[in-house]
Design a protein around this motif. Structure first.
Motif, short mmCIF file in Angstrom:
data_model
loop_
_atom_site.label_atom_id
_atom_site.label_comp_id
_atom_site.label_asym_id
_atom_site.label_seq_id
_atom_site.Cartn_x
_atom_site.Cartn_y
_atom_site.Cartn_z
N PRO A 31 0.83 -1.20 0.00
CA PRO A 31 0.00 0.00 0.00
C PRO A 31 0.88 1.26 0.00
O PRO A 31 2.04 1.21 0.43
N ALA A 32 0.30 2.38 -0.45
CA ALA A 32 1.04 3.64 -0.58
C ALA A 32 1.67 4.08 0.75
O ALA A 32 2.76 4.65 0.78
N LYS A 33 1.03 3.74 1.87
CA LYS A 33 1.54 4.23 3.17
C LYS A 33 2.82 3.52 3.64
O LYS A 33 3.54 4.03 4.49
N GLU A 34 3.12 2.37 3.08
CA GLU A 34 4.29 1.60 3.54
C GLU A 34 5.58 2.08 2.86
O GLU A 34 6.25 1.34 2.16
N MET A 35 5.92 3.33 3.13
CA MET A 35 7.05 3.94 2.41
C MET A 35 8.37 3.23 2.68
O MET A 35 9.20 3.08 1.79
N GLU A 36 8.56 2.77 3.92
CA GLU A 36 9.83 2.13 4.23
C GLU A 36 10.01 0.81 3.46
O GLU A 36 11.07 0.56 2.88
N TYR A 37 8.96 0.03 3.46
CA TYR A 37 9.00 -1.24 2.71
C TYR A 37 9.15 -0.98 1.21
O TYR A 37 9.87 -1.66 0.50
N ILE A 141 9.16 -9.50 5.76
CA ILE A 141 7.84 -9.24 5.18
C ILE A 141 6.88 -10.39 5.53
O ILE A 141 5.76 -10.17 6.00
N LEU A 142 7.36 -11.63 5.33
CA LEU A 142 6.52 -12.80 5.60
C LEU A 142 6.06 -12.81 7.06
O LEU A 142 4.88 -13.01 7.36
N GLN A 143 7.00 -12.57 7.94
CA GLN A 143 6.69 -12.59 9.37
C GLN A 143 5.66 -11.51 9.73
O GLN A 143 4.69 -11.78 10.46
N GLU A 144 5.81 -10.31 9.18
CA GLU A 144 4.88 -9.21 9.48
C GLU A 144 3.51 -9.45 8.85
O GLU A 144 2.49 -9.09 9.43
N LEU A 150 1.14 -6.13 8.51
CA LEU A 150 1.51 -5.57 7.20
C LEU A 150 0.58 -6.15 6.15
O LEU A 150 0.27 -7.34 6.18
N TYR A 151 0.13 -5.26 5.23
CA TYR A 151 -0.68 -5.74 4.11
C TYR A 151 0.15 -5.75 2.84
O TYR A 151 0.93 -4.83 2.59
N THR A 152 -0.02 -6.79 2.05
CA THR A 152 0.51 -6.81 0.69
C THR A 152 -0.46 -7.59 -0.18
O THR A 152 -1.17 -8.48 0.32
N ALA A 153 -0.50 -7.25 -1.46
CA ALA A 153 -1.36 -7.98 -2.39
C ALA A 153 -0.75 -9.32 -2.79
O ALA A 153 -1.37 -10.09 -3.52
N ASN A 154 0.47 -9.61 -2.33
CA ASN A 154 1.09 -10.91 -2.61
C ASN A 154 0.64 -11.94 -1.58
O ASN A 154 0.58 -11.66 -0.39
N TYR A 155 0.37 -13.15 -2.06
CA TYR A 155 0.03 -14.24 -1.14
C TYR A 155 1.23 -14.56 -0.24
O TYR A 155 2.38 -14.52 -0.70
N PRO A 156 0.96 -14.95 1.04
CA PRO A 156 2.07 -15.43 1.89
C PRO A 156 2.84 -16.57 1.21
O PRO A 156 4.07 -16.61 1.28
#
Ligand SMILES: [Fe+2]
Ligand SMILES: [Fe+2]
Length: 303
Positions: A31-37, A141-144, A150-156
């Motif tokens: 998402p747009a807010k996750e600037m660090e990632y 990323i996986l752990q979060e 943490l949200y991502t559009a990628n499947y775990p």
């Protein structure tokens, strides 16, 4: 030394591009807010792109014919998929690298060149350093994601999958640095690794296709089932059945490659409804081509 130089370059041409694309897929899905990632994913994307660019500079006349011809370095769709993905995501992609790859010639150049060996040593060390960072980043990323922070559009499962691919790459480069040659892996182990990768691609594809694409969803399910069965059989197999199993795997993977190629064409031509980035479609096609080359090489060895 010849094997060290050529095998290093062959490996980076395939895996270096794979890592740069994993970084892009990670970046595109936050998402747009996750600037660090996002910044960190973009940093790895840029570093692996530069490492691939350096590889291509060094590779002319120094890489294997069968790697260049296998369709694991680039396919007929790669450049188009890159242009479309760049347009859709606004993430930079250096298409000139792909164009330079198309001009590469195979050969064993002057491998006795001490300078060449030094360049490769430096490249391998740089890539190992980047890989340690990228693997740690993917694991974080996986752990979060699994703890719902943490949200991502990628499947775990996709994150786990790209961690395994990065670890295989690290293992190959580590062995190259320690022994100067390719790790001699058990064929059964290699087949089980890539059969699982192929099965998961089918699971991702079926989950990212629009639900109305019934026929393609059905075919993807069939391939997932085929690889699942091949994995089970490999777990139970003895040496006598290994040849038969490898032949079956080769046949399945040839059909699967055709399915992925048709899918990549359909996605780049906007004929398929899905949430699959064009470059992801081409990415999984290249991984099938890589696996096919391994299976064919093994077949030749065994006559
Ligand atoms: Fe991958
Ligand atoms: Fe993959």
């Amino acid at each position: 030394m010849k094997e060290y130089v050529t095998t290093s370059l062959d490996t980076h041409l395939f895996f270096g591009r794979i890592m740069k694309e994993h970084s892009l897929f990670l970046l595109a899905a936050f998402p747009a807010k996750e600037m660090e990632y996002r910044n960190k994913a973009n940093w790895f994307r840029d570093r692996f792109e530069k490492a691939l660019e350096r590889t291509v500079q060094l590779a002319n006349g120094m890489v294997s014919e069968d790697v260049l011809c296998s369709g694991e370095v680039f396919t007929e769709f790669t450049e188009m998929a890159e242009r479309q993905t760049r347009k859709l995501t606004k993430i930079p992609i250096n298409v000139q690298i792909t164009q330079a790859e198309k001009r590469l010639r195979s050969g064993h150049g002057n491998c006795q060149d001490k300078r060449m060996e030094q360049y490769i040593r430096h490249l391998n060390q740089n890539i190992l350093h980047l890989l340690n960072g990228l693997i740690a980043f993917k694991e974080k990323i996986l752990q979060e994601v699994l703890s719902c922070n943490l949200y991502t559009a990628n499947y775990p499962l996709l994150i786990e999958h790209i961690i395994r691919e990065a670890k295989l790459y690290r293992q190959i480069v580590t062995t190259l640095e320690e022994k100067g040659c390719m790790p001699s892996k058990d064929l059964r182990e290699t087949e089980m690794f890539w059969n699982q990768i192929m099965m998961e691609h089918a699971l991702f594809i079926r989950g990212l296709l629009d639900p109305t694409e019934c026929e393609l969803v059905g075919t993807a399910d069939t391939f997932a089932g085929d690889y699942c069965r091949l994995l089970e059989e490999a777990r139970e197999q003895d040496c006598r059945t290994m040849d038969t199993l490898t032949r079956e795997t080769l046949e399945t993977t040839e059909k699967y490659r055709d399915f992925k190629a048709a899918g990549t064409k359909g996605i780049t031509c906007c004929d398929i409804r899905s949430v699959i980035l064009p470059l992801l479609a081409d990415h999984v096609l290249r991984e099938a081509n890589h696996y096919l080359r391994i299976l064919q090489t093994e077949g030749k060895w065994r006559g």
